[in-house]
Design an enzyme around this catalytic site. Structure first.
Site, PDB file in Angstrom:
ATOM      1  N   PHE A   3      33.612  24.757  10.137  1.00 54.69           N
ATOM      2  CA  PHE A   3      34.776  25.476  10.544  1.00 54.69           C
ATOM      3  C   PHE A   3      35.180  25.518  12.054  1.00 54.69           C
ATOM      4  O   PHE A   3      35.757  26.392  12.635  1.00 54.69           O
ATOM      5  CB  PHE A   3      34.470  27.028  10.096  1.00 54.69           C
ATOM      6  CG  PHE A   3      34.853  27.375   8.658  1.00 54.69           C
ATOM      7  CD1 PHE A   3      33.916  26.709   7.764  1.00 54.69           C
ATOM      8  CD2 PHE A   3      35.779  27.905   8.307  1.00 54.69           C
ATOM      9  CE1 PHE A   3      33.978  26.722   6.565  1.00 54.69           C
ATOM     10  CE2 PHE A   3      35.974  27.877   6.849  1.00 54.69           C
ATOM     11  CZ  PHE A   3      34.944  27.371   5.973  1.00 54.69           C
ATOM     12  N   CYS A  27      42.700  33.972   0.599  1.00 54.30           N
ATOM     13  CA  CYS A  27      41.458  34.882   0.995  1.00 54.30           C
ATOM     14  C   CYS A  27      41.590  35.162   2.543  1.00 54.30           C
ATOM     15  O   CYS A  27      41.751  36.386   2.836  1.00 54.30           O
ATOM     16  CB  CYS A  27      40.439  34.226   0.905  1.00 54.30           C
ATOM     17  SG  CYS A  27      39.994  34.082  -0.919  1.00 54.30           S
ATOM     18  N   LYS A  55      44.558  37.578   3.849  1.00 52.96           N
ATOM     19  CA  LYS A  55      44.611  38.830   3.115  1.00 52.96           C
ATOM     20  C   LYS A  55      43.308  39.593   3.726  1.00 52.96           C
ATOM     21  O   LYS A  55      43.201  40.886   4.098  1.00 52.96           O
ATOM     22  CB  LYS A  55      44.241  38.635   1.595  1.00 52.96           C
ATOM     23  CG  LYS A  55      43.968  40.019   0.820  1.00 52.96           C
ATOM     24  CD  LYS A  55      43.894  39.780  -0.565  1.00 52.96           C
ATOM     25  CE  LYS A  55      42.902  38.729  -0.875  1.00 52.96           C
ATOM     26  NZ  LYS A  55      41.561  39.488  -1.202  1.00 52.96           N
TER      27      LYS A  55
HETATM   28  C1  UDX Z   1      37.099  30.865   1.886  1.00 52.06           C
HETATM   29  C2  UDX Z   1      35.846  31.160   2.330  1.00 52.06           C
HETATM   30  O1  UDX Z   1      35.301  29.862   2.610  1.00 52.06           O
HETATM   31  C3  UDX Z   1      34.989  31.369   0.794  1.00 52.06           C
HETATM   32  O2  UDX Z   1      33.769  31.582   1.344  1.00 52.06           O
HETATM   33  C4  UDX Z   1      35.646  32.573   0.466  1.00 52.06           C
HETATM   34  O3  UDX Z   1      34.904  33.102  -0.833  1.00 52.06           O
HETATM   35  C5  UDX Z   1      37.153  32.423  -0.080  1.00 52.06           C
HETATM   36  O4  UDX Z   1      37.769  32.315   1.158  1.00 52.06           O
HETATM   37  P1  UDX Z   1      38.790  29.158   1.031  1.00 52.06           P
HETATM   38  O5  UDX Z   1      39.879  29.888   1.459  1.00 52.06           O
HETATM   39  O6  UDX Z   1      38.971  28.480  -0.570  1.00 52.06           O
HETATM   40  O7  UDX Z   1      37.535  29.897   1.110  1.00 52.06           O
HETATM   41  O8  UDX Z   1      39.032  27.982   1.722  1.00 52.06           O
HETATM   42  P2  UDX Z   1      38.093  27.320   3.194  1.00 52.06           P
HETATM   43  O9  UDX Z   1      37.715  25.956   2.916  1.00 52.06           O
HETATM   44  O10 UDX Z   1      37.290  28.263   3.654  1.00 52.06           O
HETATM   45  O11 UDX Z   1      39.577  27.237   4.168  1.00 52.06           O
HETATM   46  C6  UDX Z   1      40.043  28.225   4.532  1.00 52.06           C
HETATM   47  C7  UDX Z   1      41.435  27.993   5.346  1.00 52.06           C
HETATM   48  O12 UDX Z   1      40.810  27.678   6.587  1.00 52.06           O
HETATM   49  C8  UDX Z   1      42.178  26.675   4.685  1.00 52.06           C
HETATM   50  O13 UDX Z   1      43.711  26.989   4.922  1.00 52.06           O
HETATM   51  C9  UDX Z   1      41.566  25.599   5.757  1.00 52.06           C
HETATM   52  O14 UDX Z   1      42.777  24.463   6.066  1.00 52.06           O
HETATM   53  C10 UDX Z   1      41.286  26.333   7.076  1.00 52.06           C
HETATM   54  N1  UDX Z   1      40.410  25.732   7.764  1.00 52.06           N
HETATM   55  C11 UDX Z   1      38.991  25.665   7.322  1.00 52.06           C
HETATM   56  C12 UDX Z   1      40.760  25.449   9.036  1.00 52.06           C
HETATM   57  O15 UDX Z   1      41.782  25.328   9.493  1.00 52.06           O
HETATM   58  N2  UDX Z   1      39.814  24.674   9.893  1.00 52.06           N
HETATM   59  C13 UDX Z   1      38.387  24.671   9.619  1.00 52.06           C
HETATM   60  O16 UDX Z   1      37.645  24.395  10.217  1.00 52.06           O
HETATM   61  C14 UDX Z   1      38.062  25.018   8.108  1.00 52.06           C
END
Ligand code: UDX
Length: 452
Positions: free
Chosen positions: A250, A261, A264
């Site tokens: 992340f 998610c 929200k």
């Molecule tokens: C997230 C949580 O990871 C998960 O544990 C929870 O249950 C639901 O929400 P998700 O929304 O499916 O999961 O995707 P995730 O892979 O976490 O990415 C979320 C958003 O962050 C995406 O738009 C992604 O592009 C963005 N992101 C992620 C970044 O911009 N940078 C990063 O380093 C990681």
């Protein structure tokens, strides 16, 4: 082997039901949407999730998983009923609990034996108590039940892996015996199981997502500073990530977070705090930084193209992240809107979501592949880091485009290679010189290099 029911066949419900069936349980999955259920009974999934079609098909065929719209059928033999319905955010960020209420009332009216009601939906802290009151007040006869909070931590595109190999299982309940029974259900996953109270379990979910979103806004703020100082954000993130207290996860700078998610949940947590008179300073900043990513991308494109009126801009990727077809809160769609409002013409390519996007956004002209997208574009804007974009023949891209301009919203390309290939290129926190300006005009690409 246990009998369990899942209410709601979206990402969370369908993955939870199929995985519990695959672990040898007898699962009935319920939804009130007859079309969805009819499709699932034929093995057709309403969502795209790698590996899920095969998992559902296998367990359907084995008779461990079945689908219904009838609550009476769904709870008849169940010992556990998992609630996995949507909790959409309202305008202020408050969670809309109408689907939870409907599920609770229907379960209460259908139950004929003691039940353990397990809530997987992300709900405001305190909802578990509210849920119990609804069930108690809607039962035809008084039948014992317990409520257990069991928040999900599934990432779209990796949901089956995340279910089968969780970092932890969190359970919250006022009934320790009920929590213990739900813990037994999770033993085959061989992950740490934490049992706490209802409110704490509900808060762990929000705090976890809000922290991950904070990491993303943090690295995006650092990317902004890197641009001004000519540092490289990807190298910075790598250097940071070796610290086991930080890790590499992340820390990818770019267009920021989207999806159903993070936006929200961060908003809902901020709303809960403000409602109790605790000003959510950091959460507000996390949301503001994230919102700014979209307009920053448009600014970068304008800096390279000048006036956007009449320019043809190709969006590479539409989904909120790779390996999903989910367009909810996808940054690409916000960016498309902003470009259109400045008079640009928008084209797009996405590996899986174009059909659905075309229905929602007919003004975006869809291309059949990345190269036909590039043809005639004044700029390509990377919005989603699908693997297939990383392997593209960029020399061919350069020849097809009207202007060789790439704005990389997910930092998937290397600025030096882009300059060598003759592109004018910027990313987020990369592609800027020490003076904070985009790297100097590209050197003319040498013949042998162009054959990269
Ligand atoms: C997230 C949580 O990871 C998960 O544990 C929870 O249950 C639901 O929400 P998700 O929304 O499916 O999961 O995707 P995730 O892979 O976490 O990415 C979320 C958003 O962050 C995406 O738009 C992604 O592009 C963005 N992101 C992620 C970044 O911009 N940078 C990063 O380093 C990681």
């Amino acid at each position: 082997m246990k009998n369990l029911t899942v209410v709601g066949v979206g990402h969370v419900g369908l993955v939870t039901g199929a995985c519990f069936a695959d672990l040898g349980n007898q699962v009935v999955a319920l939804d009130t949407d007859q079309d969805r259920i009819s499709g699932l009974q034929r093995g057709q999934l309403p969502i795209y999730e790698p590996g899920l079609e095969e998992l559902v098909g296998r367990n359907l065929a084995a008779g461990r998983l079945r689908f219904t719209t009838s609550y009476a059928e769904a709870v008849a033999e169940a010992e556990f009923v998992f609630i996995a319905v949507g909790t959409p955010g309202g305008a202020e960020g408050e969670a809309d609990l109408k689907h939870i209420r409907q599920a609770a009332e229907s379960i209460a009216q259908a139950m004929i034996a003691p039940l353990i009601i397990v809530n997987k939906s992300t709900v405001p802290v305190g909802t578990g108590d509210w849920l119990a009151d609804i069930v108690r007040s809607h039962q035809r006869v008084s039948i014992p039940f317990s409520v257990v909070s069991n928040p999900e931590f599934l990432r779209e595109g990796a949901a089956i892996t995340d279910f089968m190999h969780p970092a932890r299982t969190v359970l919250g309940s006022t009934d320790a015996r009920a929590a213990e029974k739900v813990a037994q259900l999770h033993l085959p996953l061989r992950a740490p199981i934490m049992i706490t109270d209802l409110r704490t379990a509900e808060m762990i979910k929000y705090a976890s997502n809000a922290f991950l979103a904070t990491k993303i806004s943090f690295i995006n703020e650092i990317a902004n500073i890197c641009e001004a100082l000519g540092a490289d954000i990807k190298e910075v993130a790598t250097g940071m990530g070796y610290d086991p207290r930080i890790t590499h996860h992340f820390l990818e700078a770019g267009l920021g977070y989207g999806g159903s998610c993070f936006p929200k949940d961060v908003k809902a947590l901020a709303y809960m705090a403000a409602e109790k008179g605790r000003h959510p300073q950091l959460l507000q900043a996390v949301m503001e930084i994230n919102d700014d990513r979209r307009s920053l991308l448009v600014d970068k494109t304008r800096e390279l193209l000048g006036d956007l009126r009449g320019k043809v801009i190709g969006l590479l990727g539409l989904t909120f992240k790779p390996d999903t077809d989910d367009l909810r809160e996808a940054p690409a769609l916000e960016v498309a809107q902003m470009f259109s409002s400045e008079g640009a013409r928008i084209r797009a390519y996405d590996p899986v979501a174009m059909e659905r996007a075309a229905e929602l956004y007919p003004e975006i002209q869809m291309a059949s592949d990345p190269y036909s997208l590039a043809a005639g574009c004044d700029a390509i804007v990377v919005c989603t880091e699908w693997n297939e974009f990383i392997q593209l023949d960029l020399r061919r891209f350069h020849d097809l485009m009207r202007q060789p301009v790439i704005v990389d919203g997910r930092n998937i390309y290397d600025p030096k290679q882009m300059a060598r290939l003759g592109f004018r290129y910027v990313g987020f926190g990369q592609g800027y010189g020490p003076d904070g300006m985009p790297l100097s005009e590209p050197e003319p690409a040498r013949q042998e290099e162009r054959s990269l």
